[in-house]
Scaffold this motif. Structure first.
Motif, PDB file in Angstrom:
ATOM      1  N   THR A  34      86.229  22.880  22.245  1.00 18.07           N
ATOM      2  CA  THR A  34      86.025  22.182  23.517  1.00 18.07           C
ATOM      3  C   THR A  34      86.474  23.052  24.686  1.00 18.07           C
ATOM      4  OG1 THR A  34      86.259  20.014  22.485  1.00 18.07           O
ATOM      5  CG2 THR A  34      86.652  20.131  24.854  1.00 18.07           C
ATOM      6  N   ASP A  35      87.635  23.690  24.549  1.00 15.40           N
ATOM      7  CA  ASP A  35      88.133  24.570  25.605  1.00 15.40           C
ATOM      8  C   ASP A  35      87.134  25.687  25.906  1.00 15.40           C
ATOM      9  OD1 ASP A  35      90.437  23.056  25.721  1.00 15.40           O
ATOM     10  OD2 ASP A  35      91.670  24.520  24.636  1.00 15.40           O
TER      11      ASP A  35
ATOM     12  N   GLN B 192      77.430   9.563  28.208  1.00 17.68           N
ATOM     13  CA  GLN B 192      77.875  10.898  28.593  1.00 17.68           C
ATOM     14  C   GLN B 192      77.156  11.320  29.864  1.00 17.68           C
ATOM     15  OE1 GLN B 192      80.089  13.071  27.159  1.00 17.68           O
ATOM     16  NE2 GLN B 192      80.689  11.450  25.789  1.00 17.68           N
TER      17      GLN B 192
ATOM     18  N   LEU C 127      76.582  16.748  29.023  1.00 19.13           N
ATOM     19  CA  LEU C 127      77.911  16.968  28.442  1.00 19.13           C
ATOM     20  C   LEU C 127      77.958  16.668  26.953  1.00 19.13           C
ATOM     21  CD1 LEU C 127      80.338  15.691  31.210  1.00 19.13           C
ATOM     22  CD2 LEU C 127      79.653  18.018  30.681  1.00 19.13           C
ATOM     23  N   SER C 128      76.964  15.968  26.430  1.00 15.55           N
ATOM     24  CA  SER C 128      76.973  15.678  25.007  1.00 15.55           C
ATOM     25  C   SER C 128      76.382  16.839  24.206  1.00 15.55           C
ATOM     26  CB  SER C 128      76.209  14.395  24.721  1.00 15.55           C
ATOM     27  OG  SER C 128      74.859  14.523  25.123  1.00 15.55           O
TER      28      SER C 128
ATOM     29  N   ARG D  34      88.653  21.690  16.831  1.00 10.33           N
ATOM     30  CA  ARG D  34      87.824  21.037  17.846  1.00 10.33           C
ATOM     31  C   ARG D  34      88.382  21.226  19.251  1.00 10.33           C
ATOM     32  NH1 ARG D  34      86.817  15.173  15.466  1.00 10.33           N
ATOM     33  NH2 ARG D  34      86.398  14.842  17.665  1.00 10.33           N
ATOM     34  N   SER D  35      89.684  21.306  19.379  1.00 13.17           N
ATOM     35  CA  SER D  35      90.295  21.507  20.686  1.00 13.17           C
ATOM     36  C   SER D  35      89.912  22.866  21.261  1.00 13.17           C
ATOM     37  CB  SER D  35      91.816  21.388  20.577  1.00 13.17           C
ATOM     38  OG  SER D  35      92.411  21.630  21.824  1.00 13.17           O
TER      39      SER D  35
ATOM     40  N   PRO E  52      76.087  21.071  23.534  1.00 13.87           N
ATOM     41  CA  PRO E  52      76.816  22.312  23.812  1.00 13.87           C
ATOM     42  C   PRO E  52      76.042  23.193  24.790  1.00 13.87           C
ATOM     43  CG  PRO E  52      75.877  22.361  21.606  1.00 13.87           C
ATOM     44  CD  PRO E  52      75.627  20.987  22.163  1.00 13.87           C
TER      45      PRO E  52
ATOM     46  N   ARG F 226      84.746  26.101  15.930  1.00 18.34           N
ATOM     47  CA  ARG F 226      84.095  25.007  15.184  1.00 18.34           C
ATOM     48  C   ARG F 226      84.139  25.264  13.682  1.00 18.34           C
ATOM     49  NH1 ARG F 226      78.813  24.348  18.911  1.00 18.34           N
ATOM     50  NH2 ARG F 226      79.736  23.020  20.513  1.00 18.34           N
TER      51      ARG F 226
ATOM     52  N   ARG G 168      83.676  29.687  20.820  1.00 18.95           N
ATOM     53  CA  ARG G 168      83.446  28.267  20.546  1.00 18.95           C
ATOM     54  C   ARG G 168      82.953  28.055  19.116  1.00 18.95           C
ATOM     55  NH1 ARG G 168      78.571  26.174  23.717  1.00 18.95           N
ATOM     56  NH2 ARG G 168      77.619  27.511  22.168  1.00 18.95           N
TER      57      ARG G 168
ATOM     58  N   ASP H  55      83.920  25.686  25.334  1.00 19.71           N
ATOM     59  CA  ASP H  55      82.709  25.126  25.925  1.00 19.71           C
ATOM     60  C   ASP H  55      82.922  24.814  27.407  1.00 19.71           C
ATOM     61  OD1 ASP H  55      79.982  24.542  25.345  1.00 19.71           O
ATOM     62  OD2 ASP H  55      80.441  22.417  25.550  1.00 19.71           O
ATOM     63  N   ILE H  56      84.095  24.304  27.748  1.00 16.68           N
ATOM     64  CA  ILE H  56      84.416  24.040  29.155  1.00 16.68           C
ATOM     65  C   ILE H  56      84.417  25.345  29.959  1.00 16.68           C
ATOM     66  CG2 ILE H  56      86.287  23.346  30.727  1.00 16.68           C
ATOM     67  CD1 ILE H  56      86.942  21.142  28.594  1.00 16.68           C
TER      68      ILE H  56
END
Length: 63
Positions: free
Chosen positions: A43-44, A6, A10-11, A39-40, A13, A34, A30, A46-47
């Protein structure tokens, strides 16, 4: 099976910046995703948190 490495950080949070309402809101979004097992959406969020932090909380130098 071998997992690719990674890129730095990025691994893990993202951690919200203390006192920032946007960081707090995105971290809550986020964490809620969880808990729901989405999970999608996690992730969104977190991005979005990482982008926000890079744009608003990055150290800036003046010329």
């Amino acid at each position: 099976m071998h997992q690719p490495a990674q890129p730095d950080g990025l691994s893990r949070p993202s951690v919200p910046t203390p006192g920032c309402a946007t960081c707090t809101e995105l971290a809550i979004t986020r964490d809620d995703a969880r808990v729901r097992g989405n999970r999608s959406a996690a992730t969104d969020a977190d991005i979005l948190l990482r982008r926000h932090q890079r744009g608003e909380h990055a150290c800036r130098t003046t010329r």
